[in-house]
Design an enzyme around this catalytic site. Structure first.
Site, PDB file in Angstrom:
ATOM      1  N   GLY A  22       0.793  -1.232   0.000  1.00 59.12           N
ATOM      2  CA  GLY A  22       0.000   0.000   0.000  1.00 59.12           C
ATOM      3  C   GLY A  22       0.823   1.279   0.000  1.00 59.12           C
ATOM      4  O   GLY A  22       1.812   1.416  -0.735  1.00 59.12           O
ATOM      5  N   ILE A  23       0.418   2.221   0.844  1.00 58.84           N
ATOM      6  CA  ILE A  23       1.081   3.533   0.900  1.00 58.84           C
ATOM      7  C   ILE A  23       2.551   3.356   1.292  1.00 58.84           C
ATOM      8  O   ILE A  23       3.441   4.003   0.720  1.00 58.84           O
ATOM      9  CB  ILE A  23       0.357   4.449   1.917  1.00 58.84           C
ATOM     10  CG1 ILE A  23      -1.075   4.752   1.439  1.00 58.84           C
ATOM     11  CG2 ILE A  23       1.136   5.743   2.145  1.00 58.84           C
ATOM     12  CD1 ILE A  23      -1.945   5.447   2.488  1.00 58.84           C
ATOM     13  N   VAL A  66       4.630  -3.014  15.647  1.00 59.17           N
ATOM     14  CA  VAL A  66       4.722  -1.657  16.224  1.00 59.17           C
ATOM     15  C   VAL A  66       3.954  -1.518  17.534  1.00 59.17           C
ATOM     16  O   VAL A  66       4.083  -0.523  18.231  1.00 59.17           O
ATOM     17  CB  VAL A  66       4.267  -0.556  15.229  1.00 59.17           C
ATOM     18  CG1 VAL A  66       5.147  -0.517  14.001  1.00 59.17           C
ATOM     19  CG2 VAL A  66       2.796  -0.703  14.854  1.00 59.17           C
ATOM     20  N   ASN A  92       4.365   4.557   9.410  1.00 61.27           N
ATOM     21  CA  ASN A  92       3.238   4.418   8.477  1.00 61.27           C
ATOM     22  C   ASN A  92       2.355   3.205   8.762  1.00 61.27           C
ATOM     23  O   ASN A  92       1.232   3.141   8.265  1.00 61.27           O
ATOM     24  CB  ASN A  92       3.811   4.351   7.044  1.00 61.27           C
ATOM     25  CG  ASN A  92       2.804   3.886   6.040  1.00 61.27           C
ATOM     26  OD1 ASN A  92       1.932   4.648   5.622  1.00 61.27           O
ATOM     27  ND2 ASN A  92       2.874   2.608   5.656  1.00 61.27           N
ATOM     28  N   TYR A 157     -11.304   4.274  14.562  1.00 60.68           N
ATOM     29  CA  TYR A 157     -10.160   4.590  13.689  1.00 60.68           C
ATOM     30  C   TYR A 157      -9.910   6.103  13.707  1.00 60.68           C
ATOM     31  O   TYR A 157      -8.772   6.555  13.867  1.00 60.68           O
ATOM     32  CB  TYR A 157     -10.474   4.098  12.278  1.00 60.68           C
ATOM     33  CG  TYR A 157      -9.412   4.396  11.250  1.00 60.68           C
ATOM     34  CD1 TYR A 157      -8.266   3.612  11.157  1.00 60.68           C
ATOM     35  CD2 TYR A 157      -9.560   5.457  10.353  1.00 60.68           C
ATOM     36  CE1 TYR A 157      -7.294   3.881  10.194  1.00 60.68           C
ATOM     37  CE2 TYR A 157      -8.597   5.732   9.396  1.00 60.68           C
ATOM     38  CZ  TYR A 157      -7.466   4.943   9.322  1.00 60.68           C
ATOM     39  OH  TYR A 157      -6.505   5.218   8.373  1.00 60.68           O
ATOM     40  N   PRO A 187      -3.834  11.107   4.295  1.00 58.63           N
ATOM     41  CA  PRO A 187      -4.375  10.625   3.021  1.00 58.63           C
ATOM     42  C   PRO A 187      -5.898  10.509   3.080  1.00 58.63           C
ATOM     43  O   PRO A 187      -6.471  10.354   4.161  1.00 58.63           O
ATOM     44  CB  PRO A 187      -3.746   9.235   2.864  1.00 58.63           C
ATOM     45  CG  PRO A 187      -2.665   9.151   3.896  1.00 58.63           C
ATOM     46  CD  PRO A 187      -3.065  10.063   4.996  1.00 58.63           C
ATOM     47  N   VAL A 190      -7.529   6.242  -0.463  1.00 62.58           N
ATOM     48  CA  VAL A 190      -6.389   5.738  -1.243  1.00 62.58           C
ATOM     49  C   VAL A 190      -6.624   4.301  -1.689  1.00 62.58           C
ATOM     50  O   VAL A 190      -7.082   3.464  -0.892  1.00 62.58           O
ATOM     51  CB  VAL A 190      -5.089   5.800  -0.412  1.00 62.58           C
ATOM     52  CG1 VAL A 190      -3.891   5.428  -1.289  1.00 62.58           C
ATOM     53  CG2 VAL A 190      -4.897   7.169   0.179  1.00 62.58           C
TER      54      VAL A 190
END
Ligand code: ADP
Length: 261
Positions: A22-23, A66, A92, A157, A187, A190
């Site tokens: 993805g991004i 993470v 990210n 979210y 973003p 996307v």
């Protein structure tokens, strides 16, 4: 498409979380195109390895979760050792699930906050300590359009991403005296795996077709098309460059005009 060239980035070293798809993958490619050596850190080691193999010599793959301090510390120190130093953090990694706020479970809330918010805290703190020690560095966090405006079916979210912007602003103020800049990108809709999952969920929850959801996304976008990961990656590269030297604490919208303040 040609990428802007920022010669000052050549030879820098970046630690990038969620870089396998993805991004994140687009950011890895865009940084590598500027001559940046990238440590692609992802919970999905296979996707990180595939990305590193595609990018070539300067890129390495590292496994990370993470959500866990020990994992972030281990991944960061592996990257430090293998690349020689780290100058840039791109935080990210992210997840999203869709649910009506009144039906949200504790588990779903915690999952989004653990990855999206705690993940930013841990990666920013551990790399921030390193940058602080050496007196330079640059951080870019991936927030979201949902960090600026509450999105239906994404209350958890949105809340986790609003927190990312608060953290980004506060850390930017704390680290500014050392010349360390901290920014975020926001973003919009996307085209990634995350978006495909969201479209399916939203279609099911609203009882409409995935095509209708997709067309609504495009319809809400003044620039009139769906956003690509590369649209975001180019802005991230800019934020890492000297051209963004006087920008810190910002949450930059990259939404095709969906959100304008
Ligand atoms: P996006 O639209 O943000 O690009 P994707 O789902 O395509 O969404 O990518 C998110 C990336 O974050 C994936 O590569 C995924 O494996 C990674 N990721 C998700 N959870 C974690 C985690 N706990 N630690 C590290 N990386 C994660």
């Amino acid at each position: 498409m040609t990428h802007p060239v920022f010669p000052e980035l050549s030879g820098r070293r970046a630690f990038l979380t969620g870089g396998g798809t993805g991004i994140g993958l687009a950011i890895a490619r865009a940084l590598a195109a500027q001559g940046v050596a990238v440590a692609i850190a992802d919970i999905n080691l296979k996707s990180a390895e595939d990305a590193a193999a595609e990018i070539g010599n300067s890129a390495i793959a590292v496994e990370i979760d993470v959500r866990k301090r020990s994992s972030v510390e281990a991944a960061f120190s592996t990257a430090l050792e293998r690349l020689g130093d780290i100058d840039i953090l791109i935080a990210n990694a992210g997840v999203s699930t869709m649910q009506k706020a009144l039906e949200l479970t504790d588990e779903e809330w915690d999952f989004n906050f653990d990855v999206n918010t705690r993940g930013i805290f841990l990666t920013n703190q551990i790399s921030g300590r390193h940058f602080s020690q050496k007196g330079s560095g640059c951080i870019v966090n991936t927030a979201s359009l949902a960090a600026k405006v509450g999105a239906p079916l994404l209350a958890h979210y949105s809340a986790s991403k609003f927190a990312v912007l608060g953290w980004t602003q506060a850390l930017a103020r704390e680290l500014a005296p050392q010349g360390i800049r901290v920014n975020a990108v926001c973003p919009g809709f996307v085209k990634t795996g995350m978006q495909s999952r969201e479209i399916e969920w939203e279609a099911t929850l609203r009882g409409i077709s995935p095509e209708q959801v997709f067309n609504e996304y495009v319809g809400q976008t003044p620039l009139g098309r769906i956003e690509t990961p590369e649209d975001v990656a180019d802005v991230v590269v800019f934020l890492c460059s000297e051209s963004a030297r006087f920008m810190t604490g910002q949450g930059i919208n990259v939404t095709g005009g969906v959100y304008m303040t």
